[in-house]
Design an enzyme around this catalytic site. Structure first.
Site, PDB file in Angstrom:
ATOM      1  N   ASN A 155     -60.185 -51.640 -53.929  1.00 53.47           N
ATOM      2  CA  ASN A 155     -58.858 -51.532 -54.541  1.00 53.47           C
ATOM      3  C   ASN A 155     -57.923 -52.544 -53.859  1.00 53.47           C
ATOM      4  O   ASN A 155     -57.714 -52.488 -52.644  1.00 53.47           O
ATOM      5  CB  ASN A 155     -58.366 -50.088 -54.352  1.00 53.47           C
ATOM      6  CG  ASN A 155     -56.986 -49.872 -54.949  1.00 53.47           C
ATOM      7  OD1 ASN A 155     -56.106 -50.699 -54.795  1.00 53.47           O
ATOM      8  ND2 ASN A 155     -56.788 -48.748 -55.602  1.00 53.47           N
ATOM      9  N   HIS A 196     -52.782 -53.102 -52.532  1.00 53.68           N
ATOM     10  CA  HIS A 196     -51.840 -53.350 -51.435  1.00 53.68           C
ATOM     11  C   HIS A 196     -51.722 -54.816 -51.034  1.00 53.68           C
ATOM     12  O   HIS A 196     -50.845 -55.170 -50.256  1.00 53.68           O
ATOM     13  CB  HIS A 196     -52.129 -52.412 -50.264  1.00 53.68           C
ATOM     14  CG  HIS A 196     -51.866 -50.988 -50.684  1.00 53.68           C
ATOM     15  ND1 HIS A 196     -50.648 -50.600 -51.202  1.00 53.68           N
ATOM     16  CD2 HIS A 196     -52.658 -49.904 -50.744  1.00 53.68           C
ATOM     17  CE1 HIS A 196     -50.703 -49.323 -51.537  1.00 53.68           C
ATOM     18  NE2 HIS A 196     -51.911 -48.878 -51.270  1.00 53.68           N
ATOM     19  N   HIS A 214     -54.496 -50.178 -59.648  1.00 54.91           N
ATOM     20  CA  HIS A 214     -53.705 -49.094 -60.232  1.00 54.91           C
ATOM     21  C   HIS A 214     -52.414 -49.705 -60.765  1.00 54.91           C
ATOM     22  O   HIS A 214     -51.590 -50.190 -59.992  1.00 54.91           O
ATOM     23  CB  HIS A 214     -53.410 -48.056 -59.138  1.00 54.91           C
ATOM     24  CG  HIS A 214     -52.679 -46.846 -59.615  1.00 54.91           C
ATOM     25  ND1 HIS A 214     -52.412 -45.781 -58.783  1.00 54.91           N
ATOM     26  CD2 HIS A 214     -52.141 -46.519 -60.812  1.00 54.91           C
ATOM     27  CE1 HIS A 214     -51.757 -44.851 -59.465  1.00 54.91           C
ATOM     28  NE2 HIS A 214     -51.568 -45.285 -60.689  1.00 54.91           N
ATOM     29  N   ARG A 258     -49.172 -48.920 -61.804  1.00 58.18           N
ATOM     30  CA  ARG A 258     -48.267 -47.762 -61.785  1.00 58.18           C
ATOM     31  C   ARG A 258     -47.145 -47.961 -62.792  1.00 58.18           C
ATOM     32  O   ARG A 258     -46.757 -49.087 -63.107  1.00 58.18           O
ATOM     33  CB  ARG A 258     -47.676 -47.571 -60.387  1.00 58.18           C
ATOM     34  CG  ARG A 258     -48.710 -47.202 -59.336  1.00 58.18           C
ATOM     35  CD  ARG A 258     -48.028 -46.849 -58.036  1.00 58.18           C
ATOM     36  NE  ARG A 258     -47.348 -45.588 -58.135  1.00 58.18           N
ATOM     37  CZ  ARG A 258     -47.820 -44.422 -57.676  1.00 58.18           C
ATOM     38  NH1 ARG A 258     -48.967 -44.386 -57.042  1.00 58.18           N
ATOM     39  NH2 ARG A 258     -47.130 -43.318 -57.818  1.00 58.18           N
ATOM     40  N   ARG A 263     -44.787 -50.936 -58.921  1.00 63.40           N
ATOM     41  CA  ARG A 263     -44.380 -51.233 -57.534  1.00 63.40           C
ATOM     42  C   ARG A 263     -45.309 -52.225 -56.840  1.00 63.40           C
ATOM     43  O   ARG A 263     -44.912 -52.870 -55.893  1.00 63.40           O
ATOM     44  CB  ARG A 263     -44.260 -49.945 -56.716  1.00 63.40           C
ATOM     45  CG  ARG A 263     -45.566 -49.282 -56.437  1.00 63.40           C
ATOM     46  CD  ARG A 263     -45.408 -48.143 -55.456  1.00 63.40           C
ATOM     47  NE  ARG A 263     -44.760 -46.993 -56.053  1.00 63.40           N
ATOM     48  CZ  ARG A 263     -44.942 -45.753 -55.603  1.00 63.40           C
ATOM     49  NH1 ARG A 263     -45.701 -45.545 -54.551  1.00 63.40           N
ATOM     50  NH2 ARG A 263     -44.353 -44.737 -56.189  1.00 63.40           N
ATOM     51  N   GLU A 321     -57.027 -47.924 -62.823  1.00 63.77           N
ATOM     52  CA  GLU A 321     -56.437 -46.593 -62.613  1.00 63.77           C
ATOM     53  C   GLU A 321     -55.089 -46.565 -63.296  1.00 63.77           C
ATOM     54  O   GLU A 321     -54.309 -47.522 -63.177  1.00 63.77           O
ATOM     55  CB  GLU A 321     -56.194 -46.347 -61.122  1.00 63.77           C
ATOM     56  CG  GLU A 321     -57.426 -46.121 -60.320  1.00 63.77           C
ATOM     57  CD  GLU A 321     -57.065 -45.928 -58.844  1.00 63.77           C
ATOM     58  OE1 GLU A 321     -55.878 -45.829 -58.495  1.00 63.77           O
ATOM     59  OE2 GLU A 321     -57.991 -45.921 -58.051  1.00 63.77           O
ATOM     60  N   THR A 361     -51.145 -41.739 -54.613  1.00 59.05           N
ATOM     61  CA  THR A 361     -51.594 -40.613 -55.447  1.00 59.05           C
ATOM     62  C   THR A 361     -51.787 -39.392 -54.550  1.00 59.05           C
ATOM     63  O   THR A 361     -52.535 -39.457 -53.571  1.00 59.05           O
ATOM     64  CB  THR A 361     -52.933 -40.975 -56.137  1.00 59.05           C
ATOM     65  OG1 THR A 361     -52.809 -42.286 -56.676  1.00 59.05           O
ATOM     66  CG2 THR A 361     -53.260 -40.006 -57.240  1.00 59.05           C
ATOM     67  N   GLU A 388     -63.980 -38.795 -60.374  1.00 56.39           N
ATOM     68  CA  GLU A 388     -63.813 -39.343 -59.034  1.00 56.39           C
ATOM     69  C   GLU A 388     -63.223 -38.217 -58.192  1.00 56.39           C
ATOM     70  O   GLU A 388     -62.109 -37.745 -58.459  1.00 56.39           O
ATOM     71  CB  GLU A 388     -62.870 -40.554 -59.040  1.00 56.39           C
ATOM     72  CG  GLU A 388     -62.657 -41.099 -57.638  1.00 56.39           C
ATOM     73  CD  GLU A 388     -61.658 -42.261 -57.580  1.00 56.39           C
ATOM     74  OE1 GLU A 388     -61.277 -42.789 -58.640  1.00 56.39           O
ATOM     75  OE2 GLU A 388     -61.266 -42.620 -56.462  1.00 56.39           O
ATOM     76  N   HIS A 392     -60.227 -42.160 -51.745  1.00 54.05           N
ATOM     77  CA  HIS A 392     -58.881 -41.936 -51.202  1.00 54.05           C
ATOM     78  C   HIS A 392     -58.925 -41.691 -49.704  1.00 54.05           C
ATOM     79  O   HIS A 392     -59.583 -40.769 -49.242  1.00 54.05           O
ATOM     80  CB  HIS A 392     -58.132 -40.790 -51.900  1.00 54.05           C
ATOM     81  CG  HIS A 392     -56.672 -41.106 -52.018  1.00 54.05           C
ATOM     82  ND1 HIS A 392     -55.800 -40.953 -50.972  1.00 54.05           N
ATOM     83  CD2 HIS A 392     -55.949 -41.631 -53.035  1.00 54.05           C
ATOM     84  CE1 HIS A 392     -54.604 -41.358 -51.362  1.00 54.05           C
ATOM     85  NE2 HIS A 392     -54.660 -41.789 -52.595  1.00 54.05           N
ATOM     86  N   GLY A 393     -58.264 -42.575 -48.974  1.00 61.39           N
ATOM     87  CA  GLY A 393     -58.118 -42.409 -47.527  1.00 61.39           C
ATOM     88  C   GLY A 393     -59.364 -42.726 -46.716  1.00 61.39           C
ATOM     89  O   GLY A 393     -59.426 -42.397 -45.525  1.00 61.39           O
ATOM     90  N   GLY A 427     -59.326 -48.807 -50.777  1.00 62.57           N
ATOM     91  CA  GLY A 427     -58.331 -49.861 -50.815  1.00 62.57           C
ATOM     92  C   GLY A 427     -57.544 -50.057 -49.548  1.00 62.57           C
ATOM     93  O   GLY A 427     -57.719 -51.042 -48.824  1.00 62.57           O
ATOM     94  N   HIS A 428     -56.677 -49.111 -49.225  1.00 61.37           N
ATOM     95  CA  HIS A 428     -55.685 -49.306 -48.174  1.00 61.37           C
ATOM     96  C   HIS A 428     -56.310 -49.746 -46.849  1.00 61.37           C
ATOM     97  O   HIS A 428     -55.851 -50.694 -46.213  1.00 61.37           O
ATOM     98  CB  HIS A 428     -54.871 -48.009 -47.997  1.00 61.37           C
ATOM     99  CG  HIS A 428     -53.805 -48.127 -46.975  1.00 61.37           C
ATOM    100  ND1 HIS A 428     -53.985 -47.728 -45.668  1.00 61.37           N
ATOM    101  CD2 HIS A 428     -52.552 -48.635 -47.038  1.00 61.37           C
ATOM    102  CE1 HIS A 428     -52.881 -47.975 -44.989  1.00 61.37           C
ATOM    103  NE2 HIS A 428     -52.001 -48.521 -45.791  1.00 61.37           N
TER     104      HIS A 428
HETATM  105  N1  PXP Z   1     -58.928 -43.510 -55.901  1.00 59.13           N
HETATM  106  C1  PXP Z   1     -57.734 -43.262 -56.490  1.00 59.13           C
HETATM  107  C2  PXP Z   1     -57.715 -42.484 -57.751  1.00 59.13           C
HETATM  108  C3  PXP Z   1     -56.542 -43.786 -55.961  1.00 59.13           C
HETATM  109  O1  PXP Z   1     -55.375 -43.539 -56.575  1.00 59.13           O
HETATM  110  C4  PXP Z   1     -56.615 -44.577 -54.800  1.00 59.13           C
HETATM  111  C5  PXP Z   1     -55.366 -45.181 -54.243  1.00 59.13           C
HETATM  112  O2  PXP Z   1     -54.824 -46.069 -55.163  1.00 59.13           O
HETATM  113  C6  PXP Z   1     -57.855 -44.801 -54.220  1.00 59.13           C
HETATM  114  C7  PXP Z   1     -59.004 -44.240 -54.777  1.00 59.13           C
HETATM  115  C8  PXP Z   1     -58.033 -45.638 -52.991  1.00 59.13           C
HETATM  116  O3  PXP Z   1     -57.437 -44.968 -51.916  1.00 59.13           O
HETATM  117  P1  PXP Z   1     -57.163 -45.740 -50.563  1.00 59.13           P
HETATM  118  O4  PXP Z   1     -56.212 -46.863 -50.901  1.00 59.13           O
HETATM  119  O5  PXP Z   1     -56.569 -44.703 -49.676  1.00 59.13           O
HETATM  120  O6  PXP Z   1     -58.480 -46.261 -50.069  1.00 59.13           O
END
Ligand code: PXP
Length: 244
Positions: free
Chosen positions: A7, A10, A43, A45, A49, A70, A101, A151, A191-192, A213-214
């Site tokens: 992702n 960022h 994503h 949004r 942003r 997304e 999210t 997911e 996520h995370g 992503g992050h």
């Molecule tokens: N999956 C979804 C649905 C998300 O909204 C995000 C964040 O945009 C991610 C995965 C990736 O999460 P992270 O950026 O914390 O790795």
């Protein structure tokens, strides 16, 4: 092997801090592909942003892997997806004030609306995925509305501190993954996730795809995008018990 979708939102966050043209999420996406990512996630949004409409168009055109878009379940986003035709659409809930999210979609209470969106998206040959919390009721509702995949939200798992809490949440993720696979859904997660907490997730046999992503974008500041992606793939392989 689990597929890694990187992702690049960022990268756009940094660019948008100055409203300029660098750094480029497209360049980051191409480097991620070059380093072994099997797909790119962005994503778009509603408040734009980070990723902008034009980013979606140029990334979709330029990448040689697959685009996972997304988006919130709104008419505007559905029209946009139908126009751009990504490989896959992942519906996520969206709140304007949230930093990221915050949780999965409540598929149970949105079955009718999501079903209509699913029809429109799949009619264009786009895969349809739902971002859900690890709850059996949400998995079952996702299957009822005809999603291709779910997911599973790993956000809570990545935020917990004690080993007991982490292991309870991991069990919930495992049960949900198993149930989804039994229901004929493809299973993704994200996520995370970072180099360490990804390992127990990668060990779950039903999980086929991870969206990260992050952490990768953050690491890229120190070691470059290519090394950050390679290191993540290395961790995923270790978690999966594959020979390195
Ligand atoms: N999956 C979804 C649905 C998300 O909204 C995000 C964040 O945009 C991610 C995965 C990736 O999460 P992270 O950026 O914390 O790795």
């Amino acid at each position: 092997m689990i597929r890694l979708f990187v992702n690049v939102d960022h990268v756009a966050t940094v660019r948008e801090a100055r409203k300029t043209i660098e750094p480029s999420p497209l360049k980051a996406a191409l480097l991620a592909e070059k380093s072994g990512a099997q797909g790119i996630t962005i994503h778009l949004r509603e408040d734009r942003r980070h990723i902008q409409d034009n980013d979606v168009k140029i990334i979709q055109k330029a990448i040689i892997t697959k685009l996972n878009l997304e988006m919130a379940p709104t008419q505007e986003m559905v029209n946009l997806a139908i126009d751009i035709r990504p490989f896959q659409v992942s519906l996520v809930p969206e709140k304007r004030q949230e930093i990221t999210t915050e949780g999965g979609l409540d598929v149970c209470s949105l079955e009718k609306e999501l079903s209509l969106i699913r029809e429109k998206i799949q009619a264009k040959g786009i895969l349809f995925s739902l971002f859900i919390d690890p709850e059996l009721a949400q998995v079952d509702a996702s299957q009822r509305i005809g999603a291709d995949s779910v997911e599973i939200n790993t956000g809570k798992y990545t935020e917990l501190e004690t080993p007991e809490e982490i292991s309870i949440e991991l069990e919930r993720i495992k049960f949900s993954a198993k149930r989804a696979a039994e229901r004929g859904l493809k299973v993704f997660a994200g996520h995370g996730l970072n180099y360490e907490n990804v390992k127990p997730i990668a060990a779950i046999p039903e999980i086929e795809e991870l969206n990260i992503g992050h952490f990768i974008v953050g690491q890229a500041i120190y070691v470059g995008m290519e090394n950050a992606v390679r290191e993540m793939i290395h961790s995923i392989k270790i978690g999966r018990g594959q020979n390195i």
